[in-house]
Design an enzyme around this catalytic site. Structure first.
Site, mmCIF file in Angstrom:
data_model
loop_
_atom_site.group_PDB
_atom_site.id
_atom_site.type_symbol
_atom_site.label_atom_id
_atom_site.label_comp_id
_atom_site.label_asym_id
_atom_site.label_seq_id
_atom_site.Cartn_x
_atom_site.Cartn_y
_atom_site.Cartn_z
ATOM 1 C CB SER A 147 7.297 -35.460 66.972
ATOM 2 O OG SER A 147 5.999 -35.417 67.534
ATOM 3 N N GLY A 174 4.263 -36.001 70.946
ATOM 4 C CA GLY A 174 3.228 -36.962 70.569
ATOM 5 C C GLY A 174 2.298 -36.461 69.471
ATOM 6 C CG ASN A 206 9.292 -40.439 78.566
ATOM 7 O OD1 ASN A 206 8.893 -41.313 79.342
ATOM 8 N ND2 ASN A 206 8.714 -39.251 78.474
ATOM 9 C CD1 TRP A 207 10.354 -46.727 76.001
ATOM 10 C CD2 TRP A 207 10.256 -48.543 77.304
ATOM 11 N NE1 TRP A 207 11.180 -47.680 75.454
ATOM 12 C CE2 TRP A 207 11.135 -48.805 76.239
ATOM 13 C CE3 TRP A 207 10.038 -49.535 78.265
ATOM 14 C CZ2 TRP A 207 11.792 -50.024 76.098
ATOM 15 C CZ3 TRP A 207 10.698 -50.745 78.130
ATOM 16 C CH2 TRP A 207 11.565 -50.986 77.049
ATOM 17 C CE LYS A 208 5.927 -39.467 76.271
ATOM 18 N NZ LYS A 208 5.268 -38.396 75.551
ATOM 19 C CD GLU A 263 10.583 -33.956 76.179
ATOM 20 O OE1 GLU A 263 10.985 -34.872 75.468
ATOM 21 O OE2 GLU A 263 9.690 -34.097 77.033
ATOM 22 C CD GLU A 308 3.361 -36.970 78.226
ATOM 23 O OE1 GLU A 308 3.817 -37.969 78.824
ATOM 24 O OE2 GLU A 308 3.468 -36.809 76.995
ATOM 25 C CG HIS A 342 7.550 -35.539 80.342
ATOM 26 N ND1 HIS A 342 6.274 -35.386 79.871
ATOM 27 C CD2 HIS A 342 8.312 -35.907 79.283
ATOM 28 C CE1 HIS A 342 6.264 -35.662 78.576
ATOM 29 N NE2 HIS A 342 7.490 -35.984 78.190
#
Ligand code: PGA
Length: 244
Positions: free
Chosen positions: A208, A168, A4-6, A162, A92, A90
């Protein structure tokens, strides 16, 4: 194994990354390898992975096919560009963009209708873990987000557990903590969709994940793969996770 490159990398950086990754994962047969760049970099990623085993996913999708929804991208549009997967719900997106279990459900159905494979994320926040409500939170997210799918729809999704406190932050859940949550989610799947669905369902761990902790996580029978953020941005690091 999904990256997941965000909100990282340009189109040129996407192509350069995949150029390097391709030979590093060329022989992989034990896992599906998926890279999820931003919307604008999907074409670059799809071009760079043609005739390889690497598949490309988006990080979000809207639930309607088309219409006056400025800034949104639909599932048929993603499928048309050659995208195969999509991350939905997700943390976020839940935290910063108002994603709810209801929107997760609608997006998952839309993605499936377009033939995309959804990676649906669930996970508790730190205060929820500390107050002992992890299972209640997971159960609510499961019931509201994917529990309402028809069995044949559910068979085509992947779940990602998650824990928000591990994303992160460098604080990976220990393999035991992650496995306990995966076991709980799998029991929810069994209760709702039956024993076969429980056994077949793939549950990824995210938060992580790094080259040095992937082995311990993957040694847990209930952990079927990983959704990798930061460590997926470097080809050697992501390849060593894929080739754990
Ligand atoms: P991280 O992100 O690996 O950087 O913790 C994981 C994710 O958000 O999917």
């Amino acid at each position: 194994m999904a990256g997941n490159w965000k909100m990282y990398k340009t189109a040129a950086e996407t192509s350069a990354f995949l150029e390097k990754l391709r030979p590093m994962v060329a022989g992989v047969s034990h896992a599906e390898v998926v890279i999820c760049p931003t919307f604008v970099n999907l074409p670059a990623a799809i071009d760079a992975t043609r005739s390889t085993a690497i598949e490309v996913g988006a990080q979000n999708v809207f639930w309607l096919k088309e219409g006056a929804y400025t800034g949104e991208v639909s599932a048929p549009m993603l499928a048309a560009v050659g995208c195969r997967w999509v991350i939905i719900g997700h943390s976020e997106r839940r935290q910063y963009f108002g994603e709810t279990d209801e929107s997760v459900f609608k997006k998952t159905v839309a993605a499936l209708e377009a033939g995309l494979k959804p990676i649906v994320c669930v996970g508790e926040r730190l205060e929820e873990r500390e107050s002992g409500t992890t299972e209640t939170v997971l159960s609510t997210q499961f019931a509201g987000g994917i529990g309402g799918l028809a069995p044949e729809q559910f068979a085509r999704i992947v779940i990602a557990y998650e824990p928000v406190w591990a994303i992160g932050t460098g604080k990976t859940a220990t393999p035991e903590i992650a496995a306990a949550a995966h076991r709980f989610l799998r029991s929810e799947v069994r209760t709702r969709f039956g024993a076969d669905a429980g056994a077949a369902c793939r549950i990824l761990y995210g938060g992580s994940v790094k080259p040095d902790n992937i082995k311990g996580l993957m040694a847990q029978p209930d952990i079927d793969g990983a959704l990798v953020g930061g460590a997926s941005l470097d080809p050697a690091s992501f390849a060593s996770i894929v080739n754990f």
